[in-house]
Design a protein around this motif. Sequence first.
Motif, PDB file in Angstrom:
ATOM      1  N   TRP A 209       0.841  -1.196   0.000  1.00 18.25           N
ATOM      2  CA  TRP A 209       0.000   0.000   0.000  1.00 18.25           C
ATOM      3  C   TRP A 209       0.870   1.238   0.000  1.00 18.25           C
ATOM      4  O   TRP A 209       1.831   1.337   0.766  1.00 18.25           O
ATOM      5  CB  TRP A 209      -0.901  -0.013   1.241  1.00 18.25           C
ATOM      6  CG  TRP A 209      -1.744   1.210   1.431  1.00 18.25           C
ATOM      7  CD1 TRP A 209      -2.533   1.834   0.503  1.00 18.25           C
ATOM      8  CD2 TRP A 209      -1.909   1.944   2.644  1.00 18.25           C
ATOM      9  NE1 TRP A 209      -3.170   2.909   1.068  1.00 18.25           N
ATOM     10  CE2 TRP A 209      -2.815   2.992   2.382  1.00 18.25           C
ATOM     11  CE3 TRP A 209      -1.396   1.826   3.932  1.00 18.25           C
ATOM     12  CZ2 TRP A 209      -3.199   3.913   3.354  1.00 18.25           C
ATOM     13  CZ3 TRP A 209      -1.790   2.731   4.901  1.00 18.25           C
ATOM     14  CH2 TRP A 209      -2.689   3.767   4.601  1.00 18.25           C
ATOM     15  N   GLU A 210       0.522   2.168  -0.890  1.00 18.53           N
ATOM     16  CA  GLU A 210       1.203   3.450  -0.951  1.00 18.53           C
ATOM     17  C   GLU A 210       0.261   4.497  -0.346  1.00 18.53           C
ATOM     18  O   GLU A 210      -0.646   4.986  -1.014  1.00 18.53           O
ATOM     19  CB  GLU A 210       1.522   3.806  -2.408  1.00 18.53           C
ATOM     20  CG  GLU A 210       2.423   5.012  -2.584  1.00 18.53           C
ATOM     21  CD  GLU A 210       2.825   5.200  -4.044  1.00 18.53           C
ATOM     22  OE1 GLU A 210       3.809   4.576  -4.482  1.00 18.53           O
ATOM     23  OE2 GLU A 210       2.137   5.975  -4.750  1.00 18.53           O
TER      24      GLU A 210
ATOM     25  N   GLY B 225       1.670   8.562  -5.225  1.00 22.95           N
ATOM     26  CA  GLY B 225       2.755   9.166  -5.991  1.00 22.95           C
ATOM     27  C   GLY B 225       4.064   9.339  -5.245  1.00 22.95           C
ATOM     28  O   GLY B 225       5.036   9.820  -5.815  1.00 22.95           O
TER      29      GLY B 225
ATOM     30  N   LEU C 246     -11.190  -5.265  -4.189  1.00 20.88           N
ATOM     31  CA  LEU C 246     -11.009  -5.163  -5.648  1.00 20.88           C
ATOM     32  C   LEU C 246     -10.083  -6.268  -6.153  1.00 20.88           C
ATOM     33  O   LEU C 246     -10.354  -6.892  -7.180  1.00 20.88           O
ATOM     34  CB  LEU C 246     -10.426  -3.798  -6.015  1.00 20.88           C
ATOM     35  CG  LEU C 246     -11.309  -2.575  -5.750  1.00 20.88           C
ATOM     36  CD1 LEU C 246     -10.589  -1.305  -6.190  1.00 20.88           C
ATOM     37  CD2 LEU C 246     -12.633  -2.687  -6.476  1.00 20.88           C
TER      38      LEU C 246
ATOM     39  N   ALA D 186     -11.977  -9.521  -6.136  1.00 18.73           N
ATOM     40  CA  ALA D 186     -12.936  -9.602  -7.248  1.00 18.73           C
ATOM     41  C   ALA D 186     -12.209  -9.894  -8.558  1.00 18.73           C
ATOM     42  O   ALA D 186     -12.657 -10.706  -9.371  1.00 18.73           O
ATOM     43  CB  ALA D 186     -13.723  -8.300  -7.352  1.00 18.73           C
ATOM     44  N   ALA D 187     -11.083  -9.245  -8.747  1.00 23.56           N
ATOM     45  CA  ALA D 187     -10.319  -9.454  -9.991  1.00 23.56           C
ATOM     46  C   ALA D 187      -9.763 -10.872 -10.057  1.00 23.56           C
ATOM     47  O   ALA D 187      -9.798 -11.525 -11.106  1.00 23.56           O
ATOM     48  CB  ALA D 187      -9.180  -8.439 -10.070  1.00 23.56           C
TER      49      ALA D 187
ATOM     50  N   VAL E 247      -2.852 -12.090 -13.931  1.00 21.84           N
ATOM     51  CA  VAL E 247      -3.106 -10.782 -14.538  1.00 21.84           C
ATOM     52  C   VAL E 247      -3.092  -9.658 -13.506  1.00 21.84           C
ATOM     53  O   VAL E 247      -3.226  -8.502 -13.853  1.00 21.84           O
ATOM     54  CB  VAL E 247      -4.455 -10.765 -15.287  1.00 21.84           C
ATOM     55  CG1 VAL E 247      -4.435 -11.774 -16.399  1.00 21.84           C
ATOM     56  CG2 VAL E 247      -5.617 -11.042 -14.340  1.00 21.84           C
ATOM     57  N   LEU E 248      -2.893 -10.013 -12.255  1.00 22.12           N
ATOM     58  CA  LEU E 248      -2.958  -8.991 -11.204  1.00 22.12           C
ATOM     59  C   LEU E 248      -1.612  -8.317 -11.031  1.00 22.12           C
ATOM     60  O   LEU E 248      -0.948  -8.461 -10.010  1.00 22.12           O
ATOM     61  CB  LEU E 248      -3.390  -9.619  -9.877  1.00 22.12           C
ATOM     62  CG  LEU E 248      -4.713 -10.355  -9.874  1.00 22.12           C
ATOM     63  CD1 LEU E 248      -5.012 -10.874  -8.475  1.00 22.12           C
ATOM     64  CD2 LEU E 248      -5.839  -9.470 -10.366  1.00 22.12           C
TER      65      LEU E 248
ATOM     66  N   SER F 206      -1.095  -4.875 -11.865  1.00 25.99           N
ATOM     67  CA  SER F 206      -1.179  -3.416 -11.819  1.00 25.99           C
ATOM     68  C   SER F 206      -1.851  -2.957 -10.539  1.00 25.99           C
ATOM     69  O   SER F 206      -2.605  -3.700  -9.928  1.00 25.99           O
ATOM     70  CB  SER F 206      -1.968  -2.893 -13.027  1.00 25.99           C
ATOM     71  OG  SER F 206      -1.326  -3.265 -14.211  1.00 25.99           O
ATOM     72  N   ALA F 207      -1.601  -1.699 -10.201  1.00 29.05           N
ATOM     73  CA  ALA F 207      -2.098  -1.160  -8.935  1.00 29.05           C
ATOM     74  C   ALA F 207      -3.601  -0.932  -8.975  1.00 29.05           C
ATOM     75  O   ALA F 207      -4.182  -0.653 -10.028  1.00 29.05           O
ATOM     76  CB  ALA F 207      -1.394   0.160  -8.637  1.00 29.05           C
ATOM     77  N   LEU F 208      -4.213  -1.070  -7.819  1.00 26.86           N
ATOM     78  CA  LEU F 208      -5.622  -0.759  -7.646  1.00 26.86           C
ATOM     79  C   LEU F 208      -5.760   0.045  -6.358  1.00 26.86           C
ATOM     80  O   LEU F 208      -5.344  -0.429  -5.292  1.00 26.86           O
ATOM     81  CB  LEU F 208      -6.468  -2.047  -7.525  1.00 26.86           C
ATOM     82  CG  LEU F 208      -6.646  -2.907  -8.770  1.00 26.86           C
ATOM     83  CD1 LEU F 208      -7.268  -4.242  -8.411  1.00 26.86           C
ATOM     84  CD2 LEU F 208      -7.507  -2.183  -9.785  1.00 26.86           C
ATOM     85  N   MET F 209      -6.312   1.246  -6.458  1.00 25.58           N
ATOM     86  CA  MET F 209      -6.600   2.057  -5.266  1.00 25.58           C
ATOM     87  C   MET F 209      -5.379   2.207  -4.369  1.00 25.58           C
ATOM     88  O   MET F 209      -5.485   2.114  -3.144  1.00 25.58           O
ATOM     89  CB  MET F 209      -7.745   1.416  -4.454  1.00 25.58           C
ATOM     90  CG  MET F 209      -9.110   1.626  -5.058  1.00 25.58           C
ATOM     91  SD  MET F 209      -9.644   3.347  -4.999  1.00 25.58           S
ATOM     92  CE  MET F 209      -9.870   3.579  -3.234  1.00 25.58           C
ATOM     93  N   GLY F 210      -4.225   2.451  -4.971  1.00 22.04           N
ATOM     94  CA  GLY F 210      -3.044   2.695  -4.164  1.00 22.04           C
ATOM     95  C   GLY F 210      -2.391   1.442  -3.617  1.00 22.04           C
ATOM     96  O   GLY F 210      -1.453   1.527  -2.822  1.00 22.04           O
TER      97      GLY F 210
END
Lengths: 288, 244
Positions: free
Chosen positions: A25-26, A30, A79, A82-83, A92-93, A95-99
């Motif tokens: 978690w970020e 950024g 998320l 669910a993915a 396929v997981l 990439s980032a989701l919601m930080g």
Amino acid sequence: MNPTMRPPIDGIADAPLHPWRPLFWEPVSGTGERLLVGVVHGYDGHCGTVRMLRDETLDCLFGKRSQGARNLIEHGLALFRAAADADTSLQVLSSALMGIYPGELRATAARSLHELLRTAALMHSSLANLDKLDELEEVDAPLPEEVNRRFSTEVKEIALSMRPDLLNYFGTSTELVESGQRVKFGFCSPHVVAHFSVLYPVRPSASLRDARARLFELQQARKLANIQLGALIGAVARDDDATLSDRQRGQLREARREIASEATAAGLTYYPVTTAQQGAERIIELAA
Amino acid sequence: MTLKWATVVPGSETAVCIGTTGAIRCVLSIPGESLTGAILKRGAIEHVLAEAFCALLLRGWGLPVPRFFLVQESGSVSFASTDAGYPNLSQRLGVDAFPAGSPQHTQVVELAARLACSFPTAALAATADEAIQNRDRNLQNILWDGSDELWIDHAFALGNGAHLPDANKLCDMAIVTGQANALETTAIAQWTALDRTKPSSAAELLEPVADLSANAAFVTARLSQLGMLLLARFPSPRDLLSHP
């Protein structure tokens, strides 16, 4: 080496491999500052996510804003779940989701989900090495009241959503000695007086002292106000919490047993619960 | 409410790489205040002015929109929206991690849309978006820190988004996630309560920068028919007189 001597067989060596990705978690978008917050796994062919960043850690980091952080993280984990479910695959997981940023896809041997999670925590998180905290001399200073207050507030909110008629019984106060100061209780009705407490994994001794103090208050209140039932509803960590070491689990089990014994000796009952929902259901049951 | 100017701390800019409007994270120096984190957007003046006008208007209507500053830079004006406190835990709800149309994308977008429509100010946002003709309220333009939501990115409102399909995306999200009835009812109620003087107030505050009376008139005209515009975003109830 003696050729007839065989090393002990460790079942883990033969255990099947299960896929997982660490989830970082970020907090501030950024910045690149990241913490292990949990994992997405495919243990035994079933996809799921588990949060491993402890509530206490979030409290220390963000104080009053920790609940918002928890909500954000839980939503992000939902998320990912669910993915993963959509494809029953973690491939396929990436990439980032919601930080929340997924790490490299790993596959490690595990005989249980708990073991898999423990491996992930040991590989990626400084915050899972709670044994280090135990090596320091634990100061038996009182627990932050904030910790207990948050649990009792959550229990109250959930209970009132189901039984709004119980509002006036939460947070009421009564004297412990004649003409003494009024002491606030978590819940006090003509039928039951109750306190809420937290058995804090990193501060078991301080938690025990806090529970003892609350048991004393309950005992006195019951005596003075002639209330039938006295209860201590205590938030405890789950036995299968992957971020706890075996030693901590043992300490917590011992602390729970001690609190339960002392409660019984005082004519009270100790109800350990692992969620605020359970706490709410218990107080509603007692208030009936 | 007053219009305020700020200065970007040199060297503090970091690309954010989200969305199409070139956002940059930076630190702002604000007269009389401490340094603060912000998102800076440089671009066409009509986009900057749309952002500023809409921020003033929507905040005036009670919608949670970040506090903003204008930044004078080498003959141009940029728009900066500030972090709400430190640390700023807000995340955009957008989920572009998966190809559009993939099963993963469908699942996560539905979850995110459901969350967006559940926010306490979602209906007000849908109403305000209709008033300013904001066709670009995608999930990337909604922030959430786990407790509170913020509505951002209004560069393509007020006619600047004519190239985008005519849509009120929050209404669309509500329809897809089965929350249309609730949003429709509340949005209509919000419309009746909107302060009709706010568009001209916003234009007045920005007078030192540009003449935005046309924008104010645009919004005021839409307000008078906003109820019908909102109703048209939702499916009509079927009755005996409906065509099959």
